[in-house]
Design an enzyme around this catalytic site. Structure first.
Site, PDB file in Angstrom:
ATOM      1  N   HIS A   1      11.311  15.693  24.771  1.00 33.29           N
ATOM      2  CA  HIS A   1      11.254  16.843  23.861  1.00 33.29           C
ATOM      3  C   HIS A   1      12.599  17.167  23.210  1.00 33.29           C
ATOM      4  O   HIS A   1      12.820  18.290  22.794  1.00 33.29           O
ATOM      5  CB  HIS A   1      10.703  18.088  24.561  1.00 33.29           C
TER       6      HIS A   1
ATOM      7  N   PRO B   1      14.360  33.095  25.380  1.00 38.02           N
ATOM      8  CA  PRO B   1      15.642  33.591  24.884  1.00 38.02           C
ATOM      9  C   PRO B   1      15.484  34.815  23.988  1.00 38.02           C
ATOM     10  O   PRO B   1      14.788  34.760  22.974  1.00 38.02           O
ATOM     11  CB  PRO B   1      16.193  32.406  24.079  1.00 38.02           C
ATOM     12  N   GLU B   2      16.111  35.901  24.382  1.00 40.79           N
ATOM     13  CA  GLU B   2      16.191  37.101  23.551  1.00 40.79           C
ATOM     14  C   GLU B   2      17.655  37.265  23.143  1.00 40.79           C
ATOM     15  O   GLU B   2      18.448  36.347  23.343  1.00 40.79           O
ATOM     16  CB  GLU B   2      15.660  38.322  24.328  1.00 40.79           C
TER      17      GLU B   2
ATOM     18  N   ARG C   1       7.886  23.361  23.878  1.00 41.45           N
ATOM     19  CA  ARG C   1       6.721  24.040  23.308  1.00 41.45           C
ATOM     20  C   ARG C   1       6.767  24.165  21.791  1.00 41.45           C
ATOM     21  O   ARG C   1       5.796  24.574  21.175  1.00 41.45           O
ATOM     22  CB  ARG C   1       6.553  25.394  23.984  1.00 41.45           C
TER      23      ARG C   1
END
Length: 298
Positions: free
Chosen positions: A99, A2-3, A121
DNA sequence: AATTTCTCCTGCAAGC
DNA sequence: TGCTTGCAGGAGAAAT
């Protein structure tokens, strides 16, 4: 990954769901996903609060409550905020329960639902603050202007005397906030600038700085409109994929012909990132021999 | 002091 | 088929 466009898409989707809603319960499944030191109570994560706004700067997101309590959210590489409402279409979310580090129970005007933060992550995280201003002062300390608002004048000023590659400068959140690997490569290609060009060369040419700035902002706006770029894992709040990948001219296209000149796109390592560019139409500006000698002497 | 490299982490894909 | 290896990269710390 994600940017800015992906985070902005998340913000725009989330805002109408959350503003005015009450957080009735918070389940924190991993203490260490909250990056703030000290004990974390449910109230720190907005339990009992009424949401006032969802704001963004660069890739940073914040959910802020009427009483000031604020949770900063950074999605990192694989972070995902998803909404599971009554009659939700979010089938994918129902399957992926691993997660999931934090779940907020929401009672809102647009209906009740669960907001989940999932991040396999764990490059992302949550930060707690007692005021929105504290988020700005602490989490955003040292950040450059949001990439959507950046001006050529700012770039010129920030890059003067900087001798690192322009690509490295674009990725530096202290220069401008929100650009990652995808949109750095795309904007440099659009502006016909070789990614290894020394940053100060851009600041020496107002025309180039304006062109880079204009291309970057336009690409970001178009990417927001497309819901961002889904490369592997990114999904919107409702499980939707971003469709901007189909407009990528260079990212992920090494070896393919350049859409502008048909020359084969090349890949190189720059600033520890895979960088794709067109060696034909992205011109590298090198220092003149005289300038090189002057630099060697100093 | 500016700039580069290292570190964290998991999932996926390629190669044998 | 099942194993190993490599790659993806945001951002702060550590090293140069």
């Amino acid at each position: 990954m994600p940017e800015l466009p992906e985070v902005e898409h998340v913000r725009r989707t989330l805002k109408p769901l959350l503003v005015g809603a009450v957080v009735t319960n918070v389940q924190l499944h991993r203490r260490d996903i909250v990056r703030t030191n000290g004990r974390v109570r449910p109230e720190h994560l907005l339990q009992g609060a009424t949401v006032a706004d969802v704001v963004r700067h660069g890739k940073d997101l914040a959910i802020t409550a009427n009483d000031g309590r604020t949770v900063g959210v950074h999605l990192g590489m694989s972070g995902w905020l998803s909404w599971l409402g009554h009659g939700s279409q979010n089938k994918r979310d129902e399957i992926k329960t691993d997660h999931v580090h934090c779940i907020w129970t929401i009672e809102g005007r647009r209906g009740d639902g669960l907001l989940r933060f999932r991040d396999p992550r764990r490059f992302g995280g949550l930060w707690v603050y007692s005021t929105l201003k504290a988020w700005r002062d602490e989490k955003l300390a040292g950040r450059g202007p949001d990439a959507l608002d950046v001006t050529a004048e700012h770039l010129i000023e920030a890059l003067t005397n900087s001798h690192r590659p322009i690509k490295a400068a674009l990725l530096d959140q202290a220069v401008l906030a929100g650009v990652g690997n995808i949109y750095a490569d795309e904007s440099l290609h659009a502006a016909r600038i070789h990614p290894a060009t020394s940053a100060h060369r851009i600041s020496q040419s107002p025309e180039l700085a304006h062109e880079l700035c204009a291309q970057l902002r336009q690409i970001l706006r178009e990417a927001i409109r497309a819901g961002g770029s889904t490369i592997r894992t990114y999904r919107g709040v409702n499980g939707d994929s971003g469709s901007y990948v189909q407009w990528h001219k260079v990212y992920g296209r090494a070896g393919e012909p350049c859409v502008r000149c048909s020359n084969a796109l090349r890949s190189m390592q720059l600033a520890q990132r895979t960088t794709v560019f067109c060696p034909q139409c992205q011109v590298r500006m090198r220092a003149s021999k005289r300038q090189s000698r002057a630099a060697a002497r100093s």
